[in-house]
Design a protein around this motif. Structure first.
Motif, PDB file in Angstrom:
ATOM      1  N   UNK A 126     -40.969  74.603  22.436  1.00 29.15           N
ATOM      2  CA  UNK A 126     -39.835  74.570  21.919  1.00 29.15           C
ATOM      3  C   UNK A 126     -39.928  74.030  20.445  1.00 29.15           C
ATOM      4  N   UNK A 127     -39.098  74.373  19.622  1.00 28.09           N
ATOM      5  CA  UNK A 127     -38.905  73.769  18.230  1.00 28.09           C
ATOM      6  C   UNK A 127     -37.385  73.219  18.136  1.00 28.09           C
ATOM      7  N   UNK A 128     -37.374  72.049  17.729  1.00 24.88           N
ATOM      8  CA  UNK A 128     -36.143  71.307  17.702  1.00 24.88           C
ATOM      9  C   UNK A 128     -36.063  70.478  16.449  1.00 24.88           C
ATOM     10  N   UNK A 129     -34.658  69.961  16.127  1.00 28.43           N
ATOM     11  CA  UNK A 129     -34.628  69.185  15.175  1.00 28.43           C
ATOM     12  C   UNK A 129     -34.198  67.887  15.607  1.00 28.43           C
ATOM     13  N   UNK A 142     -32.662  62.651  12.524  1.00 27.86           N
ATOM     14  CA  UNK A 142     -33.226  62.354  11.205  1.00 27.86           C
ATOM     15  C   UNK A 142     -33.837  63.346  10.451  1.00 27.86           C
ATOM     16  N   UNK A 143     -33.709  64.537  10.874  1.00 30.09           N
ATOM     17  CA  UNK A 143     -34.236  65.840  10.227  1.00 30.09           C
ATOM     18  C   UNK A 143     -35.781  66.058  10.754  1.00 30.09           C
ATOM     19  N   UNK A 144     -36.485  65.339  11.296  1.00 30.40           N
ATOM     20  CA  UNK A 144     -37.644  65.852  11.707  1.00 30.40           C
ATOM     21  C   UNK A 144     -37.705  66.856  12.428  1.00 30.40           C
ATOM     22  N   UNK A 145     -38.552  67.837  12.123  1.00 27.40           N
ATOM     23  CA  UNK A 145     -38.800  69.092  12.911  1.00 27.40           C
ATOM     24  C   UNK A 145     -39.838  68.803  13.892  1.00 27.40           C
ATOM     25  N   UNK A 146     -39.471  69.205  15.471  1.00 25.59           N
ATOM     26  CA  UNK A 146     -40.466  68.931  16.256  1.00 25.59           C
ATOM     27  C   UNK A 146     -41.060  70.309  16.543  1.00 25.59           C
ATOM     28  N   UNK A 147     -42.231  70.361  16.012  1.00 29.17           N
ATOM     29  CA  UNK A 147     -42.954  71.692  16.222  1.00 29.17           C
ATOM     30  C   UNK A 147     -43.920  71.655  17.427  1.00 29.17           C
ATOM     31  N   UNK A 148     -43.250  71.993  18.314  1.00 28.07           N
ATOM     32  CA  UNK A 148     -43.935  72.295  19.694  1.00 28.07           C
ATOM     33  C   UNK A 148     -43.740  73.617  20.372  1.00 28.07           C
ATOM     34  N   UNK A 149     -43.800  74.599  19.557  1.00 24.86           N
ATOM     35  CA  UNK A 149     -43.547  75.723  19.826  1.00 24.86           C
ATOM     36  C   UNK A 149     -44.885  76.658  20.270  1.00 24.86           C
ATOM     37  N   UNK A 150     -45.402  75.909  21.287  1.00 24.44           N
ATOM     38  CA  UNK A 150     -46.610  76.313  21.662  1.00 24.44           C
ATOM     39  C   UNK A 150     -46.768  77.593  22.486  1.00 24.44           C
ATOM     40  N   UNK A 194     -61.145  63.025  25.180  1.00 20.69           N
ATOM     41  CA  UNK A 194     -60.476  64.129  24.207  1.00 20.69           C
ATOM     42  C   UNK A 194     -59.578  63.484  23.210  1.00 20.69           C
ATOM     43  N   UNK A 195     -59.514  62.044  23.708  1.00 19.61           N
ATOM     44  CA  UNK A 195     -58.443  61.249  22.731  1.00 19.61           C
ATOM     45  C   UNK A 195     -58.531  61.415  21.147  1.00 19.61           C
ATOM     46  N   UNK A 196     -59.565  61.461  20.740  1.00 20.86           N
ATOM     47  CA  UNK A 196     -59.874  61.421  19.335  1.00 20.86           C
ATOM     48  C   UNK A 196     -59.399  62.896  18.792  1.00 20.86           C
ATOM     49  N   UNK A 197     -59.099  63.789  19.633  1.00 21.57           N
ATOM     50  CA  UNK A 197     -59.436  65.349  19.161  1.00 21.57           C
ATOM     51  C   UNK A 197     -57.798  65.644  19.400  1.00 21.57           C
ATOM     52  N   UNK A 198     -56.871  64.978  19.688  1.00 21.02           N
ATOM     53  CA  UNK A 198     -55.543  65.597  19.899  1.00 21.02           C
ATOM     54  C   UNK A 198     -55.036  66.353  18.777  1.00 21.02           C
ATOM     55  N   UNK A 199     -55.384  65.812  17.490  1.00 19.30           N
ATOM     56  CA  UNK A 199     -54.816  66.323  16.301  1.00 19.30           C
ATOM     57  C   UNK A 199     -55.291  68.030  16.117  1.00 19.30           C
ATOM     58  N   UNK A 200     -56.125  68.504  16.828  1.00 19.91           N
ATOM     59  CA  UNK A 200     -56.674  69.856  16.694  1.00 19.91           C
ATOM     60  C   UNK A 200     -55.498  70.260  17.591  1.00 19.91           C
ATOM     61  N   UNK A 201     -54.895  70.064  18.479  1.00 21.56           N
ATOM     62  CA  UNK A 201     -53.604  70.760  19.275  1.00 21.56           C
ATOM     63  C   UNK A 201     -52.250  70.271  18.878  1.00 21.56           C
ATOM     64  N   UNK A 202     -52.464  69.137  18.140  1.00 25.88           N
ATOM     65  CA  UNK A 202     -50.750  68.614  18.021  1.00 25.88           C
ATOM     66  C   UNK A 202     -50.766  68.143  16.657  1.00 25.88           C
ATOM     67  N   UNK A 203     -49.668  68.346  16.114  1.00 23.25           N
ATOM     68  CA  UNK A 203     -49.403  67.786  14.694  1.00 23.25           C
ATOM     69  C   UNK A 203     -49.034  66.372  14.742  1.00 23.25           C
ATOM     70  N   UNK A 204     -49.206  65.651  13.545  1.00 20.74           N
ATOM     71  CA  UNK A 204     -48.854  64.490  13.166  1.00 20.74           C
ATOM     72  C   UNK A 204     -47.505  64.037  13.929  1.00 20.74           C
ATOM     73  N   UNK A 205     -46.824  64.841  13.539  1.00 21.72           N
ATOM     74  CA  UNK A 205     -45.230  64.802  13.922  1.00 21.72           C
ATOM     75  C   UNK A 205     -45.151  64.281  15.653  1.00 21.72           C
ATOM     76  N   UNK A 206     -45.978  65.063  16.202  1.00 23.78           N
ATOM     77  CA  UNK A 206     -45.622  65.253  17.763  1.00 23.78           C
ATOM     78  C   UNK A 206     -46.677  63.977  18.224  1.00 23.78           C
ATOM     79  N   UNK A 207     -47.591  63.589  17.651  1.00 23.69           N
ATOM     80  CA  UNK A 207     -48.551  62.545  18.003  1.00 23.69           C
ATOM     81  C   UNK A 207     -47.632  61.339  17.851  1.00 23.69           C
TER      82      UNK A 207
END
Lengths: 558, 558
Positions: free
Chosen positions: A255-258, A261-269, B523-536
């Motif tokens: 999903x992509x969602x907002x 607070x305006x944060x874009x959840x970029x989870x559009x896997x 894989x803990x240290x490598x989550x950034x390769x599959x998830x954005x900072x926002x998601x983390x």
């Protein structure tokens, strides 16, 4: 639609005859009504549901709908929320352009009549927004929400506005953020079947797009011509294909969602498997726009079956319905794609409202519609024939028809999908969408009918009585009953007979007071009948985490 | 097992012959190995995975496994966590009884050797707990966690300990809470197919229970004889049936779980549809025991197919594999239940490690295993035959066999399921479990192999070289590649070649660095390769909400 209906042998067994489907004269065929609504994109009102399409705008203007604030006088406007002023409007117009920030009394052309966005299609809920925003991009949604959050402006996210619980229209002056302009398919891969699309894509548009590419959207519902994917996600829509393809919790890959607070959840896997952390997107599926706005979805779509069969049959009791269901699961297994239940009352009101001729000549206490979808026409026909021969030979089914072409299929489906619209055709409707263990599922309809008979409030002919009939239908395969109380007018006395009695009845059987329609405004107060205090408390924690100012779709949900 | 394997015609097409499956002499048949592990319930080590069963305890004692603290010297014990003392032990023994609170050096009998619970089955991770708790009820789990939370005692929830990322064993002295004693089926309804069971029920036990009742667990994996349902949920296990039945996010209908503060999350719904609030249970699916402990699950189980066919074939290139997959999706559609990929290297190492004879006589660069499951033996055989005739006639497939009975099916499956165990048979294994878009999926294996060839670190015969081979296999149907680097010993130099190169490669293709194995410690240290900072960041918010003291499975996940 990519449906080939095989020609089935006419079945003759004992005294039962499986008739050829007659040339039905149904007025509201499924596709026709869908097309009608789809071309009205600009005028569509507002989330989504399993049921029929919303009425036309001309319908709405016939008679004024009561404001929600009148029907629910106990709900008070939250004084923390700011009333919008000229400065706010200026900001929104800067972000979106004047055409996409529509203000009551300023943009007056019919297309942008705010009334159509303020009211729901059941004519039961009517908000009082003065401002409608139509963002065209995720970034615009982000800017709008950030501004609203900082200024404590309440918002009402809106998809196709086909919801049935008042979740998709404002209560007071919450500004409406309608996703209809974000209506592009972003990507499709025909090997994996993964579709990525904007939230505002209409469900039927997505399904037609997929049909051309040999695939099918894993969700189908009566409002498909109007409801939008974002609303489908936000309400975790169930519908007609859940039995076969499962729920959105399994099919949505990203999903992509907002967030407020305006944060874009970029989870559009676009991955079928991705075990890297909490599956946060699941909170937005069924979140009813209370923690963020879904702007795009990635979803796995199955291959479209070249062979689709539809059969409709009459049965003498609910016990026989259960037997038929067990038998269908057993002998149709991997090709069974729908098993729908309709009681005789539902078919009669559909006949009355639509003027349609029903598929079978005699009346039966119950009817079922089954659909099979598979890859091999001959194999499927053989399985279906064996099933029908068995259930008729055993006396489980009394009479039935099998569609022989696409039109007949649609006509049979109309008998199921037309019930929702028919049940509010004569005035109004009280709707309950319940999960109940299968053995007891239909008892509630009988008991409710008995209550209204005792109360003297129900009569099919007497115009002075508020209630016309109590009808039961639904998704047998999912233990999901729709019970509709068709009325001549909305009446608090009718409501008193129903509530909280219906909810208590369901609670005693560990059912759900909202199987697929969600909570919205209508069911908000009753969540306790299906969820413990602990669960409600944990849900409130989530709400506070994501929407600490409470601006997202207030007065509703939990 | 309720499998009927139809007798298939021997196919003769051009120069290709679909052989009768020979009487294979495979040592480690699937069921045999499962049975071996299942009877060792008391001695099983610790969550779960797609891969083979853990080694026997005698295997573990052969050679001491390095402490995780030695392999990961940068991880420091969190000094906030209390070291347990006699008073703590007294409390736990009061709650659980002395037999179920096992202390190092006190309970010394082999059954309760802490070492087996401290170490993982790959012999890669070894914790240093001094205390193992075996609760027998949800209330006991609640009491334990509440006490630990109040006293800042770190805990490591544990299922069958078959995980592949070090998530199921402690790093330091976290106390292990093993769910193995909670192993009862609570309820099953054979009309809806809904099973309710304790978290400690072994997957294979659940599946056997269901088989007797005409149903199937919608998840299958190599470790089924050891892994537990709670671990399956906690790691969102994928496995062999995902292609057909979808993920746990769709199939799990309800959960019972305990939060760190002792709160029992009572969300054990037996409803297919329940749209009353946020679907919080989803956070525990794949949460890897970091926000709570799953104690029971309610899950929808499909009907067991009476007709199951298994075929195994050789192909000359990865392009042909993709063609075969597309063709299988098209012509087997609703009956396709598995499409697995194995490269020749994987089959050769399996042959070497197990001493087994492979099903086909010649060698082929690639092999696929497909399984069909359906309700009608004749129909399925006809579909499979048509598929095989087509792919052989078109030259997509070079050679193949179809199992003619249950034993042959198991032997074919062993060629796929035995790969994991075989690849660590000669010392150790570096495992990557990746989601990669299908067209590029196998390129990574070729590139990795080339890197080791260039580095001079790989040789199948030369014992002085650390790497034996690079093998690729996995779930083609889910775009899920397992890449195993079989080694003679664990070696930091090997790791340097692989990391972060593999992760960067996957990131560039928007893949997942952990498709189904989870994050754990590895894989803990490598989550950034599959998830954005926002998601983390959003994930950390969830962790802090549910586990503000951070006592749940620390040092891992995010």
């Amino acid at each position: 639609m990519n449906r080939c209906i095989p020609s089935l042998r006419r079945l003759r067994l004992a005294n039962n005859t499986f008739q050829q489907s007659p040339p039905l004269r149904l007025q509201a065929s499924r596709l026709a009504s869908q097309r009608r609504w789809q071309t009205q994109e600009a005028t569509t009102t507002a989330s989504n549901a399993d049921e029929g399409p919303p009425p036309s705008r001309s319908g709405i203007s016939q008679k004024k709908i009561k404001y929600t604030t009148e029907s629910y006088p106990n709900i008070k406007r939250d004084s923390r929320f700011k009333e919008i002023n000229a400065e706010d409007v200026k900001y929104f117009r800067e972000v979106l352009g004047a055409d996409n920030a529509i203000i009551d009394g300023v943009n007056q052309d019919a297309t942008d009549d705010l009334e159509a966005y303020n009211a729901d299609w059941m004519r039961k809920y009517r908000g009082q927004t003065k401002l409608l925003l139509k963002p065209g991009s995720t970034e615009q949604v982000s800017k709008i929400l950030k501004y609203c959050n900082e200024n404590l402006i309440a918002v009402n996210p809106q998809g196709g506005n086909t919801g049935l619980v008042g979740g998709s229209v404002p209560v007071f002056d919450e500004i409406i953020i309608n996703l209809g302009r974000m209506n592009k398919v972003r990507d499709f891969d025909d090997v994996s079947g993964i579709l990525v699309a904007d939230a505002g894509v209409i469900l039927e548009t997505a399904d037609n797009y997929l049909a051309e590419r040999g695939h099918i959207f894993p969700l189908d519902l009566g409002a498909k011509g109007t409801c939008q994917l974002g609303g489908n996600i936000a309400t975790n829509a169930g519908g007609l294909r859940l039995l076969r393809y499962g729920s959105l919790h399994g099919n949505v890959l990203g999903l992509e969602a907002v967030l407020p607070d305006g944060t874009i959840v970029d989870d559009l896997s676009k991955l079928r498997k991705n075990n890297t952390g909490y599956d946060l997107k699941q909170l937005f599926i069924g979140g009813e726009g209370t923690i963020g706005i879904v702007t795009a979805v990635s979803i796995i779509c199955p291959q479209r079956s070249p062979a689709v069969n539809v059969a409709y049959f009459g049965l003498e009791s609910y016990e026989k319905v259960q037997e038929a269901f067990k038998e269908a699961k057993k002998s149709l297994q991997e090709i069974l794609s729908a098993f729908e239940l309709m009681d005789n009352n539902s078919q009669q009101i559909y006949k009355r409202a639509s003027g349609a001729k029903l598929p079978l000549q005699g009346e039966h206490p119950f009817y079922c519609l089954i659909e099979t979808s598979g890859s091999n026409t001959d194999h499927d026909s053989e399985k279906l024939t064996a099933f029908l021969e068995h259930v008729m030979g055993e006396g489980i089914v009394e009479d039935g028809v099998v569609a022989e072409n696409e039109t007949q299929s649609q006509n049979l489906w109309a008998c199921r999908e037309g019930v929702s619209e028919a049940s509010q055709h004569f005035g109004g409707v009280y709707k309950y969408d319940l999960s109940i263990p299968l053995p007891e599922l239909y008892s509630l309809v009988e008991e409710t009918r008995a209550k209204f008979q005792e109360s003297g409030m129900m009569d099919a002919e007497d115009e002075s009585k508020p209630v016309i009939d109590v009808i039961g239908y639904g998704h047998m395969g999912d233990s999901n009953l729709h019970i509709n109380v068709a009325t001549r007018r909305y009446d608090k006395e009718v409501e008193k007979v129903l509530e909280p009695w219906v909810f208590e009845w369901v609670q005693k059987r560990n059912g759900s007071i909202s199987a697929e329609h969600g909570l919205g405004l209508a069911k908000k107060e009753f969540i306790g009948y299906s969820r413990s205090d602990t669960m409600v408390k944990l849900m409130k924690d989530i709400k506070n985490l994501y929407d600490p100012n409470g601006i997202m779709n207030p007065y509703k949900y939990i």
